[in-house]
Write a protein that holds these residues in place. Sequence first.
Motif, PDB file in Angstrom:
ATOM      1  N   LYS A   1      11.538  -7.108  19.552  1.00 59.04           N
ATOM      2  CA  LYS A   1      11.962  -8.076  20.268  1.00 59.04           C
ATOM      3  C   LYS A   1      13.708  -7.906  20.216  1.00 59.04           C
ATOM      4  N   PHE A   2      13.901  -7.917  19.029  1.00 57.46           N
ATOM      5  CA  PHE A   2      15.357  -7.893  18.760  1.00 57.46           C
ATOM      6  C   PHE A   2      15.979  -6.621  18.272  1.00 57.46           C
ATOM      7  N   GLY A   3      15.494  -5.702  18.702  1.00 57.03           N
ATOM      8  CA  GLY A   3      16.083  -4.096  18.745  1.00 57.03           C
ATOM      9  C   GLY A   3      15.820  -3.275  17.437  1.00 57.03           C
ATOM     10  N   PHE A   4      15.068  -4.034  16.696  1.00 58.65           N
ATOM     11  CA  PHE A   4      15.153  -3.488  15.125  1.00 58.65           C
ATOM     12  C   PHE A   4      13.495  -2.561  15.251  1.00 58.65           C
ATOM     13  N   ASN A   5      13.653  -1.649  14.558  1.00 56.39           N
ATOM     14  CA  ASN A   5      12.472  -0.761  14.114  1.00 56.39           C
ATOM     15  C   ASN A   5      11.664  -1.540  12.905  1.00 56.39           C
ATOM     16  N   VAL A   6      10.569  -1.795  12.698  1.00 58.15           N
ATOM     17  CA  VAL A   6      10.077  -2.656  11.574  1.00 58.15           C
ATOM     18  C   VAL A   6       8.980  -1.739  11.004  1.00 58.15           C
ATOM     19  N   LEU A   7       9.249  -1.275   9.793  1.00 56.11           N
ATOM     20  CA  LEU A   7       8.356  -0.505   9.030  1.00 56.11           C
ATOM     21  C   LEU A   7       7.721  -1.345   7.812  1.00 56.11           C
ATOM     22  N   GLN A   8       6.500  -1.261   7.578  1.00 55.14           N
ATOM     23  CA  GLN A   8       5.716  -2.070   6.769  1.00 55.14           C
ATOM     24  C   GLN A   8       5.035  -0.895   5.777  1.00 55.14           C
ATOM     25  N   VAL A   9       5.803  -1.295   4.332  1.00 54.45           N
ATOM     26  CA  VAL A   9       5.139  -0.409   3.114  1.00 54.45           C
ATOM     27  C   VAL A   9       3.938  -1.026   2.644  1.00 54.45           C
ATOM     28  N   PRO A  10       2.822  -0.223   2.577  1.00 57.18           N
ATOM     29  CA  PRO A  10       1.452  -0.849   2.014  1.00 57.18           C
ATOM     30  C   PRO A  10       1.767  -0.969   0.554  1.00 57.18           C
ATOM     31  N   GLU A  11       0.575  -1.638  -0.176  1.00 53.18           N
ATOM     32  CA  GLU A  11       0.685  -2.078  -1.330  1.00 53.18           C
ATOM     33  C   GLU A  11       0.033  -0.710  -2.294  1.00 53.18           C
ATOM     34  N   ALA A  12       0.555  -0.212  -3.295  1.00 55.43           N
ATOM     35  CA  ALA A  12       0.107   0.854  -3.849  1.00 55.43           C
ATOM     36  C   ALA A  12      -1.222   0.435  -4.633  1.00 55.43           C
ATOM     37  N   ALA A  13      -1.587  -0.717  -5.271  1.00 53.96           N
ATOM     38  CA  ALA A  13      -2.673  -1.019  -5.966  1.00 53.96           C
ATOM     39  C   ALA A  13      -3.846  -1.227  -4.652  1.00 53.96           C
ATOM     40  N   THR A  14      -3.544  -1.799  -3.673  1.00 54.63           N
ATOM     41  CA  THR A  14      -4.563  -2.049  -2.777  1.00 54.63           C
ATOM     42  C   THR A  14      -5.073  -0.482  -2.198  1.00 54.63           C
ATOM     43  N   LEU A  15      -4.045   0.380  -2.005  1.00 55.55           N
ATOM     44  CA  LEU A  15      -4.654   1.838  -1.651  1.00 55.55           C
ATOM     45  C   LEU A  15      -5.312   2.333  -2.382  1.00 55.55           C
ATOM     46  N   MET A  16      -5.089   2.285  -3.817  1.00 54.96           N
ATOM     47  CA  MET A  16      -6.010   2.765  -4.681  1.00 54.96           C
ATOM     48  C   MET A  16      -7.456   2.340  -4.680  1.00 54.96           C
ATOM     49  N   MET A  17      -7.345   1.004  -4.666  1.00 61.43           N
ATOM     50  CA  MET A  17      -8.833   0.125  -4.495  1.00 61.43           C
ATOM     51  C   MET A  17      -9.516   0.580  -3.407  1.00 61.43           C
ATOM     52  N   LYS A  18      -8.835   0.721  -2.130  1.00 61.24           N
ATOM     53  CA  LYS A  18      -9.652   1.215  -0.980  1.00 61.24           C
ATOM     54  C   LYS A  18     -10.060   2.463  -1.089  1.00 61.24           C
ATOM     55  N   SER A  19      -9.418   3.291  -1.897  1.00 61.72           N
ATOM     56  CA  SER A  19      -9.557   4.671  -2.139  1.00 61.72           C
ATOM     57  C   SER A  19     -10.587   4.942  -3.290  1.00 61.72           C
ATOM     58  N   GLY A  20     -11.199   3.860  -3.719  1.00 63.53           N
ATOM     59  CA  GLY A  20     -12.484   4.012  -4.568  1.00 63.53           C
ATOM     60  C   GLY A  20     -12.090   3.876  -6.164  1.00 63.53           C
ATOM     61  N   VAL A  21     -10.765   3.529  -6.522  1.00 64.91           N
ATOM     62  CA  VAL A  21     -10.380   3.137  -7.742  1.00 64.91           C
ATOM     63  C   VAL A  21     -10.529   1.546  -8.061  1.00 64.91           C
ATOM     64  N   PHE A  22     -11.506   1.193  -8.856  1.00 58.27           N
ATOM     65  CA  PHE A  22     -11.588  -0.020  -9.148  1.00 58.27           C
ATOM     66  C   PHE A  22     -10.841  -0.288 -10.534  1.00 58.27           C
ATOM     67  N   ILE A  23      -9.755  -1.318 -10.560  1.00 56.08           N
ATOM     68  CA  ILE A  23      -8.905  -1.569 -11.647  1.00 56.08           C
ATOM     69  C   ILE A  23      -9.398  -2.477 -12.484  1.00 56.08           C
ATOM     70  N   GLN A  24      -9.690  -2.194 -13.655  1.00 49.39           N
ATOM     71  CA  GLN A  24     -10.229  -2.828 -14.684  1.00 49.39           C
ATOM     72  C   GLN A  24      -9.387  -2.719 -16.066  1.00 49.39           C
ATOM     73  N   THR A  25      -8.090  -3.211 -15.796  1.00 54.14           N
ATOM     74  CA  THR A  25      -7.226  -3.268 -17.094  1.00 54.14           C
ATOM     75  C   THR A  25      -7.656  -3.758 -18.245  1.00 54.14           C
ATOM     76  N   HIS A  26      -8.505  -5.035 -18.091  1.00 51.33           N
ATOM     77  CA  HIS A  26      -8.851  -5.705 -19.110  1.00 51.33           C
ATOM     78  C   HIS A  26      -9.766  -4.924 -19.958  1.00 51.33           C
ATOM     79  N   LYS A  27     -10.388  -3.731 -19.894  1.00 47.93           N
ATOM     80  CA  LYS A  27     -11.373  -2.885 -20.581  1.00 47.93           C
ATOM     81  C   LYS A  27     -10.528  -1.765 -21.075  1.00 47.93           C
ATOM     82  N   MET A  28      -9.246  -1.802 -20.879  1.00 49.48           N
ATOM     83  CA  MET A  28      -8.328  -0.398 -21.501  1.00 49.48           C
ATOM     84  C   MET A  28      -7.450  -1.199 -22.551  1.00 49.48           C
TER      85      MET A  28
END
Length: 200
Positions: A1-28
């Motif tokens: 609307k205002f003439g800007f290109n808008v890019l959205q960088v995804p969150e790395a942790a969410t990308l990993m979790m959606k790819s099958g990595v279940f983050i359980q740092t409390h077990k590390m």
Amino acid sequence: KFGFNVLQVPEAATLMMKSGVFIQTHKMGLKDQVRFQIQIMRMQMSLEDIFLETAMDSDKKTVILCDRGVMDGRGFTEEKLWQALLDETGWSTIQLRDRRYEAVVHMVTAADGAAEFYTDVNNEARYETAEQAIVSDKKLINAWVGHPNFTIIGNNCSFTEKVEKCLDTVFKHIGLPTLQTFHKKFLLATLPGKFDINTP
């Protein structure tokens, strides 16, 4: 609307979790936690850098929005782990917080003040209860305190108004007219390292 290109960088942790990595740092152990957090942060930085290069190659004015920033890692780690991470990488808080991002907009979790809207419908990587989300949210705010352009948007309004406030903040930082007629900033004096938003 205002003439800007808008890019959205995804969150790395969410990308990993959606790819099958279940983050359980409390077990590390500490060493593995540090290594894992560094990997997440490096992935986030790489994504941001790629988007930045893409924007610079374009002849159109571009705004880059990051779902999360690398300082968010501090909100999900203990202080000892965070210091070990800085020691291991040679990074500094000033470098990660103040120099990497032009502005930071924190939208307070719906769990804090609008709990009926806190669901996992919009984020399949969400695993925290509402109570845990509130604790994490306060830690995230503390992680970003000190950034020169840090704005917190609470839940004392409708979601539409919350989004409008977010847009208004972005407009201000990219030089577009805003709906607000004035802005107020308050400097809270405190001892270094002693800031805590939970303190009355």
